[in-house]
Structures are given as C-alpha cells and as structure tokens.
Design a protein around this motif. Sequence first.
Motif, PDB file in Angstrom:
ATOM      1  N   TRP A  43      24.916  40.897  35.011  1.00 48.44           N
ATOM      2  CA  TRP A  43      24.712  39.454  34.916  1.00 48.44           C
ATOM      3  C   TRP A  43      24.775  38.827  36.295  1.00 48.44           C
ATOM      4  O   TRP A  43      25.306  39.398  37.230  1.00 48.44           O
ATOM      5  N   CYS A  45      26.174  35.732  38.497  1.00 50.54           N
ATOM      6  CA  CYS A  45      27.256  34.749  38.489  1.00 50.54           C
ATOM      7  C   CYS A  45      26.641  33.349  38.519  1.00 50.54           C
ATOM      8  O   CYS A  45      25.756  33.075  39.317  1.00 50.54           O
ATOM      9  N   THR A  52      26.238  41.100  39.241  1.00 50.28           N
ATOM     10  CA  THR A  52      27.405  41.925  38.932  1.00 50.28           C
ATOM     11  C   THR A  52      27.021  42.858  37.801  1.00 50.28           C
ATOM     12  O   THR A  52      26.634  42.411  36.728  1.00 50.28           O
ATOM     13  N   THR A  54      27.540  45.904  34.878  1.00 41.91           N
ATOM     14  CA  THR A  54      28.537  46.076  33.820  1.00 41.91           C
ATOM     15  C   THR A  54      29.042  47.509  33.722  1.00 41.91           C
ATOM     16  O   THR A  54      29.797  47.826  32.812  1.00 41.91           O
ATOM     17  N   THR A  59      34.246  41.616  34.088  1.00 38.44           N
ATOM     18  CA  THR A  59      34.266  40.346  33.368  1.00 38.44           C
ATOM     19  C   THR A  59      34.369  39.168  34.329  1.00 38.44           C
ATOM     20  O   THR A  59      34.339  38.024  33.911  1.00 38.44           O
ATOM     21  N   CYS A  61      33.050  37.837  38.458  1.00 43.02           N
ATOM     22  CA  CYS A  61      32.093  38.063  39.542  1.00 43.02           C
ATOM     23  C   CYS A  61      32.720  38.923  40.625  1.00 43.02           C
ATOM     24  O   CYS A  61      33.857  38.696  41.030  1.00 43.02           O
ATOM     25  N   ASP A  67      35.070  33.962  36.280  1.00 42.80           N
ATOM     26  CA  ASP A  67      34.919  34.670  35.008  1.00 42.80           C
ATOM     27  C   ASP A  67      33.503  34.513  34.474  1.00 42.80           C
ATOM     28  O   ASP A  67      32.868  33.471  34.649  1.00 42.80           O
ATOM     29  N   ARG A  68      33.032  35.551  33.792  1.00 40.44           N
ATOM     30  CA  ARG A  68      31.716  35.505  33.171  1.00 40.44           C
ATOM     31  C   ARG A  68      31.741  34.500  32.022  1.00 40.44           C
ATOM     32  O   ARG A  68      32.652  34.518  31.194  1.00 40.44           O
TER      33      ARG A  68
END
Length: 70
Positions: A43, A45, A52, A54, A59, A61, A67-68
Amino acid sequence: MTLDARLAIAEEIISPHQLNGRVAIDAIREARQALKDVLLPGWFCEACRVWTGTEKGATACRACGKDRTR
C-alpha cells in the motif's frame, strides 16, 4: 507512467453519460483496485506516499510510521 496512473486518466476521460460509460468507469475502478490488491501486495502511505509492502505484515508506513488506514 504507471498502469495505475494510466487507468486513472482513462477513468477521467470517459464520460458517465456515454453509452456504457458508467460500466466502463466501474470496470476501470475495479481494475485499479485489483492492481493494488492482487498484483502489488502492499500500500501507499496516505501521509507521505511511500510504498510499503505487506511481505512482513506491515501495518505502519516504513518511512513515516503512520498507521495504515485501510
């Protein structure tokens, strides 16, 4: 230019008033989401726009620590 960026441009160009325009826009949005969810696990940020992955179950950045949100 990334595929996601090109799909975003296509989404903007298509008019929802054209014949099947709404269907095309929905298909482009679905393709963009699949690109993010399936082809590119990870994902961006929302705060700093850094990618970032997975693979380590991140969870937050990796650059700024936010936080995501999704």
